[in-house]
Design a protein around this motif. Structure first.
Motif, mmCIF file in Angstrom:
data_model
loop_
_atom_site.group_PDB
_atom_site.id
_atom_site.type_symbol
_atom_site.label_atom_id
_atom_site.label_comp_id
_atom_site.label_asym_id
_atom_site.label_seq_id
_atom_site.Cartn_x
_atom_site.Cartn_y
_atom_site.Cartn_z
ATOM 1 N N ALA A 42 -19.242 -12.999 14.477
ATOM 2 C CA ALA A 42 -18.953 -13.111 15.913
ATOM 3 C C ALA A 42 -17.911 -12.086 16.343
ATOM 4 C CB ALA A 42 -18.485 -14.527 16.248
ATOM 5 N N LEU A 43 -16.867 -11.918 15.528
ATOM 6 C CA LEU A 43 -15.830 -10.926 15.859
ATOM 7 C C LEU A 43 -16.398 -9.509 15.856
ATOM 8 C CD1 LEU A 43 -12.737 -12.372 13.970
ATOM 9 C CD2 LEU A 43 -13.099 -12.269 16.450
ATOM 10 N N ALA A 44 -17.266 -9.211 14.895
ATOM 11 C CA ALA A 44 -17.890 -7.879 14.854
ATOM 12 C C ALA A 44 -18.739 -7.656 16.102
ATOM 13 C CB ALA A 44 -18.744 -7.742 13.593
ATOM 14 N N PHE A 45 -19.465 -8.671 16.540
ATOM 15 C CA PHE A 45 -20.267 -8.531 17.749
ATOM 16 C C PHE A 45 -19.364 -8.314 18.962
ATOM 17 C CE2 PHE A 45 -22.648 -9.728 21.453
ATOM 18 C CZ PHE A 45 -23.902 -9.178 21.210
ATOM 19 N N ILE A 46 -18.261 -9.026 19.024
ATOM 20 C CA ILE A 46 -17.321 -8.866 20.138
ATOM 21 C C ILE A 46 -16.747 -7.444 20.140
ATOM 22 C CG2 ILE A 46 -15.054 -9.578 21.020
ATOM 23 C CD1 ILE A 46 -15.846 -12.465 20.048
ATOM 24 N N VAL A 47 -16.370 -6.938 18.983
ATOM 25 C CA VAL A 47 -15.856 -5.570 18.902
ATOM 26 C C VAL A 47 -16.924 -4.591 19.384
ATOM 27 C CG1 VAL A 47 -15.159 -3.737 17.294
ATOM 28 C CG2 VAL A 47 -14.131 -6.017 17.131
ATOM 29 N N ALA A 48 -18.162 -4.778 18.935
ATOM 30 C CA ALA A 48 -19.256 -3.899 19.361
ATOM 31 C C ALA A 48 -19.458 -3.982 20.876
ATOM 32 C CB ALA A 48 -20.541 -4.263 18.627
ATOM 33 N N ALA A 49 -19.410 -5.187 21.429
ATOM 34 C CA ALA A 49 -19.578 -5.353 22.878
ATOM 35 C C ALA A 49 -18.437 -4.683 23.646
ATOM 36 C CB ALA A 49 -19.665 -6.839 23.235
ATOM 37 N N LEU A 50 -17.237 -4.775 23.116
ATOM 38 C CA LEU A 50 -16.093 -4.114 23.763
ATOM 39 C C LEU A 50 -16.217 -2.599 23.706
ATOM 40 C CD1 LEU A 50 -13.140 -6.437 22.671
ATOM 41 C CD2 LEU A 50 -14.183 -6.247 24.948
ATOM 42 N N THR A 51 -16.756 -2.068 22.596
ATOM 43 C CA THR A 51 -16.944 -0.618 22.535
ATOM 44 C C THR A 51 -17.994 -0.176 23.546
ATOM 45 O OG1 THR A 51 -18.632 -0.605 20.788
ATOM 46 C CG2 THR A 51 -16.309 -0.460 20.094
ATOM 47 N N ASP A 52 -18.938 -1.062 23.849
ATOM 48 C CA ASP A 52 -19.938 -0.744 24.874
ATOM 49 C C ASP A 52 -19.255 -0.528 26.218
ATOM 50 O OD1 ASP A 52 -22.301 -0.466 26.354
ATOM 51 O OD2 ASP A 52 -22.494 -2.629 26.610
ATOM 52 N N TRP A 53 -18.358 -1.429 26.563
ATOM 53 C CA TRP A 53 -17.624 -1.281 27.820
ATOM 54 C C TRP A 53 -16.714 -0.062 27.761
ATOM 55 C CZ3 TRP A 53 -12.327 -1.374 28.452
ATOM 56 C CH2 TRP A 53 -11.891 -1.285 29.776
ATOM 57 N N LEU A 54 -15.985 0.084 26.629
ATOM 58 C CA LEU A 54 -14.990 1.152 26.503
ATOM 59 C C LEU A 54 -15.625 2.538 26.517
ATOM 60 C CD1 LEU A 54 -12.007 1.867 26.088
ATOM 61 C CD2 LEU A 54 -12.399 1.665 23.616
ATOM 62 N N ASP A 55 -16.741 2.729 25.833
ATOM 63 C CA ASP A 55 -17.320 4.075 25.804
ATOM 64 C C ASP A 55 -17.764 4.528 27.190
ATOM 65 O OD1 ASP A 55 -19.921 2.999 26.167
ATOM 66 O OD2 ASP A 55 -20.416 3.168 24.061
ATOM 67 N N GLY A 56 -18.333 3.610 27.967
ATOM 68 C CA GLY A 56 -18.728 3.966 29.333
ATOM 69 C C GLY A 56 -17.532 4.260 30.217
ATOM 70 N N TRP A 57 -16.499 3.441 30.095
ATOM 71 C CA TRP A 57 -15.296 3.628 30.902
ATOM 72 C C TRP A 57 -14.638 4.957 30.571
ATOM 73 C CZ3 TRP A 57 -9.964 3.780 29.820
ATOM 74 C CH2 TRP A 57 -9.128 3.675 30.940
ATOM 75 N N LEU A 58 -14.501 5.252 29.259
ATOM 76 C CA LEU A 58 -13.876 6.508 28.854
ATOM 77 C C LEU A 58 -14.713 7.717 29.282
ATOM 78 C CD1 LEU A 58 -12.587 5.687 25.243
ATOM 79 C CD2 LEU A 58 -11.221 5.987 27.324
ATOM 80 N N ALA A 59 -16.021 7.613 29.139
ATOM 81 C CA ALA A 59 -16.889 8.740 29.525
ATOM 82 C C ALA A 59 -16.727 9.068 31.005
ATOM 83 C CB ALA A 59 -18.344 8.420 29.191
ATOM 84 N N ARG A 60 -16.656 8.031 31.842
ATOM 85 C CA ARG A 60 -16.475 8.276 33.279
ATOM 86 C C ARG A 60 -15.059 8.763 33.581
ATOM 87 N NH1 ARG A 60 -19.605 3.794 32.998
ATOM 88 N NH2 ARG A 60 -17.849 2.378 33.182
ATOM 89 N N ARG A 61 -14.072 8.146 32.978
ATOM 90 C CA ARG A 61 -12.671 8.497 33.244
ATOM 91 C C ARG A 61 -12.349 9.919 32.787
ATOM 92 N NH1 ARG A 61 -7.867 6.087 34.676
ATOM 93 N NH2 ARG A 61 -6.021 6.829 33.595
ATOM 94 N N TRP A 62 -12.848 10.311 31.621
ATOM 95 C CA TRP A 62 -12.565 11.636 31.071
ATOM 96 C C TRP A 62 -13.632 12.665 31.454
ATOM 97 C CZ3 TRP A 62 -11.353 9.732 25.433
ATOM 98 C CH2 TRP A 62 -10.124 9.076 25.432
ATOM 99 N N ASN A 63 -14.552 12.246 32.299
ATOM 100 C CA ASN A 63 -15.644 13.125 32.728
ATOM 101 C C ASN A 63 -16.398 13.692 31.518
ATOM 102 O OD1 ASN A 63 -17.278 14.295 34.657
ATOM 103 N ND2 ASN A 63 -16.036 16.161 34.779
ATOM 104 N N GLN A 64 -16.730 12.788 30.592
ATOM 105 C CA GLN A 64 -17.448 13.185 29.374
ATOM 106 C C GLN A 64 -18.828 12.547 29.318
ATOM 107 O OE1 GLN A 64 -14.818 12.226 26.073
ATOM 108 N NE2 GLN A 64 -13.680 14.118 26.346
ATOM 109 N N THR A 65 -19.394 12.301 30.480
ATOM 110 C CA THR A 65 -20.749 11.761 30.498
ATOM 111 C C THR A 65 -21.715 12.861 30.079
ATOM 112 O OG1 THR A 65 -21.005 12.293 32.835
ATOM 113 C CG2 THR A 65 -20.236 10.061 32.313
ATOM 114 N N SER A 66 -22.797 12.451 29.439
ATOM 115 C CA SER A 66 -23.804 13.413 29.003
ATOM 116 C C SER A 66 -25.168 12.740 29.011
ATOM 117 C CB SER A 66 -23.491 13.928 27.590
ATOM 118 O OG SER A 66 -23.639 12.886 26.647
ATOM 119 N N SER A 67 -26.208 13.548 29.027
ATOM 120 C CA SER A 67 -27.556 12.976 28.995
ATOM 121 C C SER A 67 -27.800 12.301 27.647
ATOM 122 C CB SER A 67 -28.610 14.043 29.273
ATOM 123 O OG SER A 67 -28.492 15.099 28.348
#
Length: 190
Positions: A42-67
């Motif tokens: 369960a903790l591993a799934f939570i960490v994975a779910a948080l990275t899902d949110w974090l990677d999108g947030w960081l990509a938008r914030r740092w302007n590192q979005t890509s196709s």
């Protein structure tokens, strides 16, 4: 590699966690016990779910979005959710009908988005708040069902059961929403 950045690395980490979580559930229960296994899973799934949110947030914030990131992120999410649902099915903690609804919708909408992108109409099936709500319900329900214990007076299994049914209803609702948005284009193309 030009497309390698922190958000992409987080997404790849999420993909890499999937076989580790699956392997955790194939270990003999005598090695760590069911409760510890379920807690780690369960903790591993939570960490994975948080990275899902974090990677999108960081990509938008740092302007590192890509196709490539736009392609890999939803694939990682769907793989993670499908793997967790299959684990829960194997454990007898999830009804197969619910798993079929969720996995069937993911396949249908992914195929729809891919087809819409090939005809230049992907924006008509862009992510909507309803899809985000569905994802949130899933991402909370799944670790509750994986944990399946009562802790601090909270019956996580029962909470997970309610939330997975909510997620299934939102899954169907959001699928119809996306199909309705795409229908005029589908009719025109047919």
């Amino acid at each position: 590699m030009k497309t390698m950045n922190i958000p992409i690395i987080l997404t790849w980490m999420r993909v890499g966690m999937i076989p580790l979580v699956i392997a955790l559930y194939y270990l003999p229960t005598e090695w760590m016990g069911v409760h510890l296994r379920d807690t780690i899973g369960a903790l591993a799934f939570i960490v994975a779910a948080l990275t899902d949110w974090l990677d999108g947030w960081l990509a938008r914030r740092w302007n590192q979005t890509s196709s490539f990131g736009a392609f890999l992120d939803p694939v990682a999410d769907k793989l993670m959710v499908c793997a967790a649902l299959l684990i829960l099915l194997d454990l007898g903690r999830l009804d197969s009908f619910i798993a079929l609804i969720i996995i069937g919708r993911e396949l249908t909408i992914s195929a729809l988005r891919e087809w819409m992108a090939t005809i230049g109409a992907r924006d008509s099936v862009a992510v909507h708040w309803l899809g985000k709500l569905k994802t949130t319900a899933q991402m909370v329900a799944i670790p509750c069902l994986m944990f399946a214990q009562t802790w601090q007076g909270i019956p996580f299994y029962q909470v997970g059961q309610v939330l997975i049914y909510v997620a299934a209803l939102l899954t169907v609702w959001s699928m119809f929403y996306y199909m309705r948005k795409a229908w005029p284009i589908i009719r025109k193309q047919a």
